[in-house]
Design an enzyme around this catalytic site. Structure first.
Site, mmCIF file in Angstrom:
data_model
loop_
_atom_site.group_PDB
_atom_site.id
_atom_site.type_symbol
_atom_site.label_atom_id
_atom_site.label_comp_id
_atom_site.label_asym_id
_atom_site.label_seq_id
_atom_site.Cartn_x
_atom_site.Cartn_y
_atom_site.Cartn_z
ATOM 1 N N LYS A 1 37.852 43.529 34.237
ATOM 2 C CA LYS A 1 37.341 42.298 33.633
ATOM 3 C C LYS A 1 35.981 42.570 33.018
ATOM 4 O O LYS A 1 35.051 43.003 33.695
ATOM 5 C CB LYS A 1 37.246 41.205 34.703
ATOM 6 C CG LYS A 1 36.626 39.924 34.201
ATOM 7 C CD LYS A 1 36.687 38.816 35.236
ATOM 8 C CE LYS A 1 35.961 37.591 34.732
ATOM 9 N NZ LYS A 1 36.037 36.473 35.672
ATOM 10 N N LYS B 1 41.283 41.819 31.125
ATOM 11 C CA LYS B 1 40.772 40.567 30.582
ATOM 12 C C LYS B 1 39.447 40.801 29.876
ATOM 13 O O LYS B 1 38.608 41.504 30.436
ATOM 14 C CB LYS B 1 40.575 39.612 31.765
ATOM 15 C CG LYS B 1 40.014 38.279 31.440
ATOM 16 C CD LYS B 1 39.703 37.554 32.708
ATOM 17 C CE LYS B 1 38.928 36.307 32.336
ATOM 18 N NZ LYS B 1 38.362 35.646 33.452
HETATM 19 C C1 PBG Z 1 35.785 33.060 36.992
HETATM 20 C C2 PBG Z 1 36.617 33.198 35.789
HETATM 21 C C3 PBG Z 1 36.253 33.143 34.453
HETATM 22 C C4 PBG Z 1 37.421 33.219 33.717
HETATM 23 C C5 PBG Z 1 38.458 33.356 34.624
HETATM 24 N N1 PBG Z 1 37.944 33.354 35.900
HETATM 25 C C6 PBG Z 1 34.922 32.945 33.820
HETATM 26 C C7 PBG Z 1 33.896 33.979 33.884
HETATM 27 O O1 PBG Z 1 34.069 35.064 34.430
HETATM 28 O O2 PBG Z 1 32.805 33.661 33.413
HETATM 29 C C8 PBG Z 1 37.517 33.132 32.228
HETATM 30 C C9 PBG Z 1 38.815 32.639 31.709
HETATM 31 C C10 PBG Z 1 38.802 32.230 30.299
HETATM 32 O O3 PBG Z 1 37.817 32.390 29.557
HETATM 33 O O4 PBG Z 1 39.846 31.706 29.885
HETATM 34 N N2 PBG Z 1 34.950 34.125 37.249
#
Ligand code: PBG
Length: 325
Positions: free
Chosen positions: A193, A246
């Site tokens: 991520k 992601k």
């Molecule tokens: C929580 C999380 C996030 C997303 C999924 N889980 C936000 C982030 O990390 O700031 C983002 C999902 C999206 O943008 O659709 N940590």
């Protein structure tokens, strides 16, 4: 003699016969936001077409999702009360456990995945616990994340999905789940991520923007690809059952790298910014929404996604079922 690749592009039937990538409805996961209250379906301004549902309204929304053919949802909680330790993330009477119990009671076959993180639940908006010096305390965050995963497992989650990017969280969660007998609850790890600007619309949806600093000390550096293999191997060694990359479209090379090395299924998360960009352009008539969404989905599948997490899931499922994709 001329070699003629165009010979196989003559008709849709022929192109479909020889195409290398096939989407299926069964690969889709639909992310949904649950907020506190009752009787509420609230539009998310930064994500046109998406809503925050109170737990009692979720089943009505799920009926529409299930009728599209989508069989899996990913639930995010947006609690009213946020505090330093994110205590609503492990409240058995919290928004997600309440919604989950109701969803499972009415739709036992629906696969329910819950996002495990602290940022939606903390007043500072970070995914772990801040120290006095402003850094994020990795090891102090692990028991809280494990408690949250357990809380969701107790409420009926089939899969828990840690998205916090603390080191060692998959192992901490697996140990906690097993100790309480939840040996069948799977872990879908947001293993790879990145610290991405494409999460912008989500942070409005969940009210989870960090109140200070950014997420670069725990989420990955967009300049790195080989590091994805390191994160992937660590999560596998700690017991991850499914891996995720992601965001989606800007990271197709990473997705392919992870897929080629992974012994477990790999998901791609087409995130909020990817969704909202297409929506915004389509609203202005600048691009064709269906065409853009289907092309992006095929690209993610071509790059190796076994599972596709997308806010377009219900529409995409209908397009796939009608053969119009
Ligand atoms: C929580 C999380 C996030 C997303 C999924 N889980 C936000 C982030 O990390 O700031 C983002 C999902 C999206 O943008 O659709 N940590």
């Amino acid at each position: 003699m001329i070699i003629r690749p165009r010979r196989l592009r003559r008709s849709e039937a022929l192109r479909s016969l020889v195409c290398e990538t096939r989407l299926s409805v069964s690969m889709l996961v639909y992310p949904m936001f649950i907020r506190e209250g009752s009787g509420i379906e609230e539009d998310i301004v930064s994500m046109p077409g998406q809503k925050r549902y109170s737990p009692d309204r979720l089943p009505f929304a799920l009926e529409r999702v299930i009728s599209s053919g989508v069989g899996a949802v990913l639930l995010f909680g947006v609690p009213e009360k946020k505090d330093f330790f994110g205590s609503e993330a492990y409240n058995d009477d919290g928004v997600v456990p309440n919604a989950l119990r109701e969803a499972k009671r009415q739709f036992p076959e629906l696969l329910c995945i819950t996002d495990v993180c602290l940022c939606e639940y903390t007043d500072h908006g970070h995914c772990g616990c801040p120290r006095d010096d402003g850094g994020i305390d990795n090891d102090a965050s692990l028991p809280l994340l494990a408690k949250s995963a357990l809380c969701f497992a107790r409420a009926g989650a089939d899969i828990v999905a840690p998205s916090d990017m603390m080191d060692g969280r998959v192992g901490a969660i697996r140990t906690a789940l097993d100790a309480e007998g939840f040996t069948d609850t799977a872990i879908l790890s947001y293993a790879v991520k990145y610290a991405s600007a494409f999460y912008g619309p989500f942070r409005e949806a969940a009210g989870s923007a960090p109140s200070f600093g950014d997420r670069k000390t725990y989420q990955m550096d967009p300049r790195n690809r080989r590091e994805a293999l390191r994160e992937m191997k660590l999560d596998l060694s700690e017991g991850a059952d499914i891996l995720m990359v992601k965001p989606g479209l800007p990271y197709l090379d990473v997705l392919r790298t992870v897929k080629d090395a992974s012994p477990v299924p790999v998901g791609a998360y087409c995130v909020s910014g990817e969704y909202s960009m297409i929506k915004a352009a389509a609203e202005r008539g600048w691009l064709d929404e269906r065409g853009a969404v289907c092309e992006a989905a095929h690209s993610l599948a071509r790059a190796g996604a076994d599972i596709l997490i997308t806010y377009h899931a219900p529409e995409l499922a209908r397009w796939i079922a009608s053969g119009n994709f």
